[in-house]
Scaffold this motif. Sequence first.
Motif, PDB file in Angstrom:
ATOM      1  N   GLN A 104       0.815  -1.211   0.000  1.00 54.18           N
ATOM      2  CA  GLN A 104       0.000   0.000   0.000  1.00 54.18           C
ATOM      3  C   GLN A 104       0.848   1.261   0.000  1.00 54.18           C
ATOM      4  O   GLN A 104       0.352   2.353  -0.234  1.00 54.18           O
ATOM      5  N   VAL A 105       2.143   1.087   0.273  1.00 54.27           N
ATOM      6  CA  VAL A 105       3.055   2.240   0.299  1.00 54.27           C
ATOM      7  C   VAL A 105       3.803   2.277  -1.025  1.00 54.27           C
ATOM      8  O   VAL A 105       4.228   1.242  -1.550  1.00 54.27           O
ATOM      9  N   GLU A 106       3.994   3.448  -1.569  1.00 51.31           N
ATOM     10  CA  GLU A 106       4.711   3.586  -2.834  1.00 51.31           C
ATOM     11  C   GLU A 106       6.202   3.490  -2.565  1.00 51.31           C
ATOM     12  O   GLU A 106       6.800   4.356  -1.932  1.00 51.31           O
ATOM     13  N   HIS A 107       6.812   2.400  -3.017  1.00 50.42           N
ATOM     14  CA  HIS A 107       8.242   2.176  -2.792  1.00 50.42           C
ATOM     15  C   HIS A 107       9.002   2.534  -4.057  1.00 50.42           C
ATOM     16  O   HIS A 107       9.001   1.786  -5.032  1.00 50.42           O
ATOM     17  N   GLY A 108       9.668   3.645  -4.043  1.00 52.14           N
ATOM     18  CA  GLY A 108      10.481   4.046  -5.177  1.00 52.14           C
ATOM     19  C   GLY A 108      11.794   3.292  -5.202  1.00 52.14           C
ATOM     20  O   GLY A 108      12.226   2.713  -4.218  1.00 52.14           O
ATOM     21  N   VAL A 109      12.459   3.253  -6.358  1.00 53.93           N
ATOM     22  CA  VAL A 109      13.736   2.562  -6.481  1.00 53.93           C
ATOM     23  C   VAL A 109      14.828   3.414  -5.859  1.00 53.93           C
ATOM     24  O   VAL A 109      14.975   4.592  -6.157  1.00 53.93           O
ATOM     25  N   ASP A 110      15.563   2.807  -4.970  1.00 56.39           N
ATOM     26  CA  ASP A 110      16.657   3.477  -4.276  1.00 56.39           C
ATOM     27  C   ASP A 110      17.848   2.545  -4.324  1.00 56.39           C
ATOM     28  O   ASP A 110      17.691   1.325  -4.244  1.00 56.39           O
ATOM     29  N   ALA A 111      19.049   3.098  -4.456  1.00 52.71           N
ATOM     30  CA  ALA A 111      20.239   2.252  -4.520  1.00 52.71           C
ATOM     31  C   ALA A 111      20.324   1.319  -3.322  1.00 52.71           C
ATOM     32  O   ALA A 111      20.787   0.184  -3.428  1.00 52.71           O
ATOM     33  N   ARG A 112      19.873   1.801  -2.174  1.00 49.22           N
ATOM     34  CA  ARG A 112      19.923   0.968  -0.969  1.00 49.22           C
ATOM     35  C   ARG A 112      18.945  -0.199  -1.046  1.00 49.22           C
ATOM     36  O   ARG A 112      19.097  -1.183  -0.330  1.00 49.22           O
ATOM     37  N   ASP A 113      17.931  -0.096  -1.928  1.00 49.89           N
ATOM     38  CA  ASP A 113      16.994  -1.203  -2.114  1.00 49.89           C
ATOM     39  C   ASP A 113      17.529  -2.231  -3.109  1.00 49.89           C
ATOM     40  O   ASP A 113      17.029  -3.344  -3.171  1.00 49.89           O
ATOM     41  N   VAL A 114      18.526  -1.845  -3.900  1.00 51.42           N
ATOM     42  CA  VAL A 114      19.079  -2.732  -4.918  1.00 51.42           C
ATOM     43  C   VAL A 114      20.288  -3.492  -4.382  1.00 51.42           C
ATOM     44  O   VAL A 114      20.468  -4.673  -4.655  1.00 51.42           O
ATOM     45  N   ILE A 115      21.109  -2.840  -3.577  1.00 52.62           N
ATOM     46  CA  ILE A 115      22.362  -3.435  -3.111  1.00 52.62           C
ATOM     47  C   ILE A 115      22.477  -3.324  -1.598  1.00 52.62           C
ATOM     48  O   ILE A 115      22.255  -2.256  -1.023  1.00 52.62           O
ATOM     49  N   GLU A 116      22.807  -4.441  -0.974  1.00 53.38           N
ATOM     50  CA  GLU A 116      23.140  -4.457   0.449  1.00 53.38           C
ATOM     51  C   GLU A 116      24.625  -4.779   0.583  1.00 53.38           C
ATOM     52  O   GLU A 116      25.151  -5.607  -0.159  1.00 53.38           O
ATOM     53  N   ILE A 117      25.280  -4.172   1.533  1.00 57.40           N
ATOM     54  CA  ILE A 117      26.677  -4.467   1.816  1.00 57.40           C
ATOM     55  C   ILE A 117      26.733  -5.348   3.059  1.00 57.40           C
ATOM     56  O   ILE A 117      26.190  -4.995   4.105  1.00 57.40           O
ATOM     57  N   ILE A 118      27.374  -6.509   2.949  1.00 56.38           N
ATOM     58  CA  ILE A 118      27.536  -7.423   4.071  1.00 56.38           C
ATOM     59  C   ILE A 118      29.023  -7.469   4.418  1.00 56.38           C
ATOM     60  O   ILE A 118      29.860  -7.732   3.550  1.00 56.38           O
ATOM     61  N   VAL A 119      29.352  -7.214   5.681  1.00 55.40           N
ATOM     62  CA  VAL A 119      30.749  -7.148   6.115  1.00 55.40           C
ATOM     63  C   VAL A 119      31.021  -8.260   7.125  1.00 55.40           C
ATOM     64  O   VAL A 119      30.245  -8.460   8.066  1.00 55.40           O
ATOM     65  N   GLY A 120      32.130  -8.973   6.914  1.00 52.79           N
ATOM     66  CA  GLY A 120      32.542 -10.013   7.850  1.00 52.79           C
ATOM     67  C   GLY A 120      32.230 -11.400   7.330  1.00 52.79           C
ATOM     68  O   GLY A 120      31.146 -11.657   6.795  1.00 52.79           O
ATOM     69  N   ARG A 121      33.212 -12.314   7.466  1.00 47.54           N
ATOM     70  CA  ARG A 121      33.037 -13.663   6.919  1.00 47.54           C
ATOM     71  C   ARG A 121      31.843 -14.385   7.532  1.00 47.54           C
ATOM     72  O   ARG A 121      31.091 -15.069   6.834  1.00 47.54           O
TER      73      ARG A 121
END
Length: 333
Positions: A104-121
């Motif tokens: 119901q919420v309009e979710h626009g495209v944001d770089a943070r929605d496309v890529i997540e950064i995961i740190v640490g093995r």
Amino acid sequence: MSTDLQTLGLTAHEEELYLLLVDSPPMTRKALSLLWNHTDSESGAMLVSRLEQHGLITTLAGSPERVAAIAPDVALADLAERRIADLAEAKDRATADLRDRWVQVEHGVDARDVIEIIVGRSAIHQRVRAIEREAHQILAFDRPPYATEQMDNPLENRKLQEGCTYRSVYEGSSLEYPGQMESIRGAVGLGEQARVLWGVPMKMNVADRKMAIVPLETAPETIEVAVVVHPSALLDSLCVLFDLLWERATPFGDPNADDTTAPVTTLDREPGQAALLTLMAAGIPDKAVARQLGVTERTVQRWVRATMAEHAAHTRFQLGLRVGRGSSPVADS
């Protein structure tokens, strides 16, 4: 122990009373109330009733009636199954509710929605497993480095048995790592579609073509940072890259399987020699072939020379061309 029982859904007081009954012979409710002397807690009668509802204790027939703990291996298994079912239902209800609210919420495209950064093995390993656990199809690039010396993937083996599709392209050099050939062979036996290619550019897992996870560093010794790619043009490109390299890669068959399409030979084959062309076609080095077939490297080289002689080939390259064109071995004169 307390953490385990409370994870299964018991309160602290339920757990304490249950452990008391586990450590005690059957007793009357009156005797139990005398032992349960917590003035600041719920009454023993209420807790006994709840433990009965959990299926952890039972009332023994006779006079007077006595209560006793049910065998833990039976009672806790039933409790765990009910807990799992309750959690699954709760997840489904929450997912349905929150999904309706989310759309119901309009979710626009944001770089943070496309890529997540995961740190640490550790975090990367956990995220890879979480993505793999929910997938119905996995596309994978596999290449060094490896975090552990254990090459097999128990989660993949279980998922394959459940019907999940795995298509994996293995870097050729990875086959020289101890245990890698055996691991691939076991996965292929369970249904994995495996191919080998020299020059696989990176590690990658793609789940259902909806999500991918790849290392962020270039040619790292160890993987410390990775990115999770969500639906986007970037994800589409990664899928296209996989498809292109999959077509270029050489199928990895089960070396011990009967291959009715293999060229007929005039030599009396030694055990394992029939698998030679399959392994050579995958670009596997002699040393790794020897380890896989349980023979010495000199034996593999002898088999190669014999196979070349069968096809009147002077080089391995020429042998590959002739076998690829379907040529038959040259008959003895």
